[in-house]
Write an enzyme that holds these catalytic residues in place. Sequence first.
Site, PDB file in Angstrom:
ATOM      1  N   PHE A   1       0.822  -1.221   0.000  1.00 15.47           N
ATOM      2  CA  PHE A   1       0.000   0.000   0.000  1.00 15.47           C
ATOM      3  C   PHE A   1       0.849   1.261   0.000  1.00 15.47           C
ATOM      4  O   PHE A   1       0.353   2.343  -0.326  1.00 15.47           O
ATOM      5  CB  PHE A   1      -0.973  -0.010   1.190  1.00 15.47           C
ATOM      6  CG  PHE A   1      -0.463   0.662   2.436  1.00 15.47           C
ATOM      7  CD1 PHE A   1       0.272  -0.029   3.368  1.00 15.47           C
ATOM      8  CD2 PHE A   1      -0.736   2.005   2.661  1.00 15.47           C
ATOM      9  CE1 PHE A   1       0.745   0.600   4.520  1.00 15.47           C
ATOM     10  CE2 PHE A   1      -0.272   2.643   3.810  1.00 15.47           C
ATOM     11  CZ  PHE A   1       0.479   1.932   4.739  1.00 15.47           C
ATOM     12  N   LYS A   2       2.126   1.148   0.322  1.00  8.24           N
ATOM     13  CA  LYS A   2       3.000   2.317   0.317  1.00  8.24           C
ATOM     14  C   LYS A   2       3.022   2.996  -1.066  1.00  8.24           C
ATOM     15  O   LYS A   2       3.264   4.184  -1.177  1.00  8.24           O
ATOM     16  CB  LYS A   2       4.427   1.932   0.715  1.00  8.24           C
ATOM     17  CG  LYS A   2       4.560   1.226   2.071  1.00  8.24           C
ATOM     18  CD  LYS A   2       4.087   2.073   3.234  1.00  8.24           C
ATOM     19  CE  LYS A   2       4.589   1.604   4.583  1.00  8.24           C
ATOM     20  NZ  LYS A   2       4.021   0.343   5.048  1.00  8.24           N
ATOM     21  N   ASP A   3       2.760   2.209  -2.131  1.00  6.42           N
ATOM     22  CA  ASP A   3       2.717   2.787  -3.477  1.00  6.42           C
ATOM     23  C   ASP A   3       1.619   3.841  -3.625  1.00  6.42           C
ATOM     24  O   ASP A   3       1.732   4.727  -4.466  1.00  6.42           O
ATOM     25  CB  ASP A   3       2.449   1.692  -4.523  1.00  6.42           C
ATOM     26  CG  ASP A   3       3.653   0.780  -4.740  1.00  6.42           C
ATOM     27  OD1 ASP A   3       4.786   1.260  -4.682  1.00  6.42           O
ATOM     28  OD2 ASP A   3       3.429  -0.426  -4.972  1.00  6.42           O
TER      29      ASP A   3
END
Length: 495
Positions: free
Chosen positions: A111-113
Amino acid sequence: MDIMYKSTRNAQNQVTASRAVLNGLAEDGGLYVPEQIPALDIPLSELADMTYQETALAVMKKFLTDYTEEELRYCISHAYDSKFDTEEIAPLREADGAYYLELFHGSTIAFKDMALSILPYLMTTAAAKNQEKHEIVILTATSGDTGKAALAGFADVPGTRIIVFYPKNGVSPIQERQMVTQKGKNTCVIGIRGNFDDAQTGVKKLFADRELKKELDQKGFCFSSANSINIGRLVPQVVYYVYAYGRLLSMGKIAEGEKINVVVPTGNFGNILAAFYAKNMGLPIGRLICASNENKVLFDFFESGVYDRNREFHLTSSPSMDILISSNLERLIYRIAGEDAEKNAAFMEALTKTGSYRITEEMKTGLSDFVGGYATEEQTADEIRRLYEKEHYVIDTHTAVASHVYHSYRQTSGDSAKSVIASTASPYKFARSVMQAIDPSCAGLGDFELIDRLSDTSGVKIPAAIEEIRTASVLHDQVIEINEMEAAVKRFLLS
Ligand SMILES: *Cc1c(COP(=O)(O)O)cnc(C)c1O
């Protein structure tokens, strides 16, 4: 209306949104917070028809008020494009009575993207707006996923360099391989002999070091952060909660205004804080369910009002949540302390000096939106197997922590509100733990054999991010002690 950002440790310290993005961390060691949370002020019914990109613009222009709409459109269109392998960017998948918001379809499959594919654009735009002449050095501590996502975002971006510190023995083999094979002349990846908290504390020290700042300033460098302490990470994360609400409406799963719960597997408290901001913008969210692994410092905090990091540190199968100092909790503490920077600073000083602090009874009432829960290693593995056997849906270890906490909350509380579970990583990133949970006979297989087995089991195509690292060569092999971080930074920048 313009929204300024102030430090959680000094009310005098106020900057524009773009300056806050550039600085990352405030000079006094505090975190930037918006002076108020803006209202969403678009009818909920309209959300149902909005694309991810349109939702992003609606949310981000409210927070990042000194960026022009044109600038934000530019950032959004370059960030949320074919780098994502689904058109929806963040698809919502219904399984076993919950809605899994899949936040892992970006280029590094975590989810960091969602935030780190836009942060480089927000950062370079901010540099131009503020006539920043220095080269921006992104200093990053990672528990495994931020590192790769930040590297992918900043690699070869002119005017920037990026240095990532990761715990040498504290990330999954796939996470490590993703980082050490990173290309780009401006990138530097370093393993440290310590855990994530050591890395994060070390980075914060470098930020606070005035001597170092002066020296690098003269050589034409300034530091910024790609961790969720940067407001430029947090704001893009508010977007997908708003988007998820719109999807539930358009799927006919909720009525307009119906409250939903949000369940977030939590480490540094960034992702769940973004959900809290979404709620405060006016999004109908009931409970914010904060799910921890065996490092359950946050669960204990919500139970007792005491934050205490003096405890054993566990390496778990959800390494991105192996954190005992949750940086972003400071933004919540500041708020429930009545936005009193002095009071907050005293708590943070106690945390640094003694490793713990206790909030007042009055402050506790400010936590009523939150529910804490946790999953043991066994419960996490059981949840992966249970969901697979029941729904043929394979989730990663972090998502499984949240899924377990959700189902046990639902059972004990009787609260049956529709719930969105933040699905934070692709199971491919944690193939060993995931496959061992589903089929213990996999124990002897190698990392890439497990990947192939997972593909057969889940029926989900192997993501490009995994295929890329199968044969990629290792380009970074530095491993250092914690007290060598400053020297390593200088070596990379000055030699
Ligand atoms: C970073 C991360 C988390 C924790 O998110 P925070 O914002 O640090 O609370 C959970 N799951 C995965 C897969 C992550 O990479």
